[in-house]
Write an enzyme that holds these catalytic residues in place. Sequence first.
Site, PDB file in Angstrom:
ATOM      1  N   VAL A 281      52.334 110.774 -26.226  1.00 31.49           N
ATOM      2  CA  VAL A 281      51.853 111.852 -25.365  1.00 31.49           C
ATOM      3  C   VAL A 281      50.369 112.080 -25.644  1.00 31.49           C
ATOM      4  O   VAL A 281      49.949 112.140 -26.806  1.00 31.49           O
ATOM      5  CB  VAL A 281      52.647 113.154 -25.590  1.00 31.49           C
ATOM      6  CG1 VAL A 281      52.173 114.242 -24.631  1.00 31.49           C
ATOM      7  CG2 VAL A 281      54.141 112.907 -25.395  1.00 31.49           C
TER       8      VAL A 281
ATOM      9  N   SER B  61      57.965 106.883 -26.619  1.00 30.84           N
ATOM     10  CA  SER B  61      56.807 107.289 -25.825  1.00 30.84           C
ATOM     11  C   SER B  61      55.691 107.828 -26.709  1.00 30.84           C
ATOM     12  O   SER B  61      55.899 108.119 -27.883  1.00 30.84           O
ATOM     13  CB  SER B  61      57.219 108.366 -24.810  1.00 30.84           C
ATOM     14  OG  SER B  61      57.672 109.526 -25.495  1.00 30.84           O
TER      15      SER B  61
ATOM     16  N   GLU C 131      53.844 111.530 -30.662  1.00 31.32           N
ATOM     17  CA  GLU C 131      54.351 110.165 -30.623  1.00 31.32           C
ATOM     18  C   GLU C 131      55.816 110.165 -31.021  1.00 31.32           C
ATOM     19  O   GLU C 131      56.206 110.797 -32.006  1.00 31.32           O
ATOM     20  CB  GLU C 131      53.558 109.266 -31.571  1.00 31.32           C
ATOM     21  CG  GLU C 131      53.953 107.801 -31.502  1.00 31.32           C
ATOM     22  CD  GLU C 131      53.053 106.919 -32.337  1.00 31.32           C
ATOM     23  OE1 GLU C 131      53.035 105.704 -32.089  1.00 31.32           O
ATOM     24  OE2 GLU C 131      52.359 107.449 -33.231  1.00 31.32           O
ATOM     25  N   GLY C 132      56.640 109.488 -30.245  1.00 35.56           N
ATOM     26  CA  GLY C 132      58.059 109.360 -30.539  1.00 35.56           C
ATOM     27  C   GLY C 132      58.477 107.902 -30.537  1.00 35.56           C
ATOM     28  O   GLY C 132      57.645 106.994 -30.453  1.00 35.56           O
ATOM     29  N   THR C 133      59.787 107.691 -30.611  1.00 28.84           N
ATOM     30  CA  THR C 133      60.313 106.330 -30.634  1.00 28.84           C
ATOM     31  C   THR C 133      60.095 105.626 -29.310  1.00 28.84           C
ATOM     32  O   THR C 133      59.867 104.413 -29.268  1.00 28.84           O
ATOM     33  CB  THR C 133      61.821 106.362 -30.952  1.00 28.84           C
ATOM     34  OG1 THR C 133      62.041 107.136 -32.127  1.00 28.84           O
ATOM     35  CG2 THR C 133      62.358 104.958 -31.163  1.00 28.84           C
TER      36      THR C 133
ATOM     37  N   ASP D 180      68.858 116.323 -27.276  1.00 28.10           N
ATOM     38  CA  ASP D 180      67.866 116.316 -28.355  1.00 28.10           C
ATOM     39  C   ASP D 180      67.142 117.654 -28.426  1.00 28.10           C
ATOM     40  O   ASP D 180      65.914 117.710 -28.492  1.00 28.10           O
ATOM     41  CB  ASP D 180      66.869 115.175 -28.147  1.00 28.10           C
ATOM     42  CG  ASP D 180      66.084 114.845 -29.419  1.00 28.10           C
ATOM     43  OD1 ASP D 180      66.547 115.243 -30.519  1.00 28.10           O
ATOM     44  OD2 ASP D 180      65.031 114.197 -29.326  1.00 28.10           O
TER      45      ASP D 180
END
Length: 479
Positions: A38, A36, A32-34, A143
């Site tokens: 997965v 999205s 989990e990111g800012t 990134d």
Amino acid sequence: MSSGDNAEEIEKLYAAVPRLCDIFCIMQKIGEGTFSSVYLATARLKSGEDMKFALKHLIPTSHPTRIAAELECLTVAGGEDNVMGVKYCFRNNDHVVIVMPYLEHECFVDILHYLSFEEAKEYMFNLFKALRRIHEFGIVHRDVKPSNFLYNRHQKQFALVDFGLAQGTPDTKIEQLKVLQIKKQERLLGYPSQRSVFGEKNFNVHGTVMNKNPTVKAIKQSKIDVESAKLAPKKTIPTKPPSDGVAKKSVRSTLASTPCECFARNQVCFVCLGRSRQVAPRAGTPGFRAPEVLTKCPNQTTAIDMWSAGVIFLSLLSGRYHFFNAPDDMNALAQIMTIRGSKETIQAAKTFGKTITCSKDLPAKNLRTLCESLRNVCSASMQFAEQDELQRMRAELQIKILEKEDGWFDHDTHTASLPGSTHKPESQAESMDIEQSSMNGWDSVPDEAYHMLDRLLDMNPATRITAQEALNHPLFHTV
């Protein structure tokens, strides 16, 4: 995340993109990111075999051009030279799901102390292959970090992932990145925008965009007899409190003339932190941002990816992750300065039009001495790990003493998993194999490795080593 929450999120994804139900069995959320989330999913192939896929669900507020740019990066540059490709893409209204091959991989922090030097060298070689690939297409990843470079240690497989923050070089071959370049120029020039182009918050912008031609109301001053004005009684005129914009401008002008208070302190003072900041791209992960990103240089090139790769190599050679850990960009630059030296930092900043003032002369550290000192301390801690608690505490104290020598290591910065911690190898045979490999080669790291590290951490992006040059470096002649 509990199994109940996991199941609820999967059901929401099925509801958002119903076509997924007919093809994939979504098993669990794996990242989990800012911007999205997965998920791991399986699909039944025509051959009857079940194949694993990674499903990346982009947040509905993501800008369409940014989504298109990420997809184009994956389809044009992906699928070769350790760059992740794309299999399918599903869209329903404002929900987009990108389907990619799934690569089972190890967590970098869990294996850091168990890699041999040859494995670390192989890791960096494959990372440079991926960076060369995307840089040839005019893609700046922005990134690069271990969690975005997947590594399967046993199968020797690698994959550079997550192009959600990518930008293009002036000669980029990715059409959607060209569109984003135009949008970025408009934003930097102060043109108002209805929504964020990059889907990210820019914390360097104070307030809203100012109108270039503000309407100023002219107040006609009445003619007053000077002599009578002198004799007239003074009237108290109520004044309005200054607006937020005026107050901020007043504070900034005050800070601009206030002397800096950073001297003899281990962090940047409030005076420097309060000064107005320049608007420039600053995406990336704290600890991996290049000096030109930290100083808000508007012209950022593929060299920022090479700096991030250098920070990864620094962690591999020193056994320390995260190596840099600062609460803000200015303290991050101060941390880098303690390693690379104040004179070198100031000189490099001049080359891209920035002025850095340092009240203390900091000499550049010898990279071999620094890395070997940190790795030896970690090795001592590993030896004590199986002994009594008192000896372990002594080893930890030794680490803290070394960390505090320059006074900039943050208390949240920690060494990777050691024996006796949460990381446990799958079997005793694997444990013995890993222990043997961890001692292999680190007592005789060649000078070429530190020469490579020095070129990667070049403060001047114009002379920093490129991915192609890195692959041709003498360090990799035996790869």
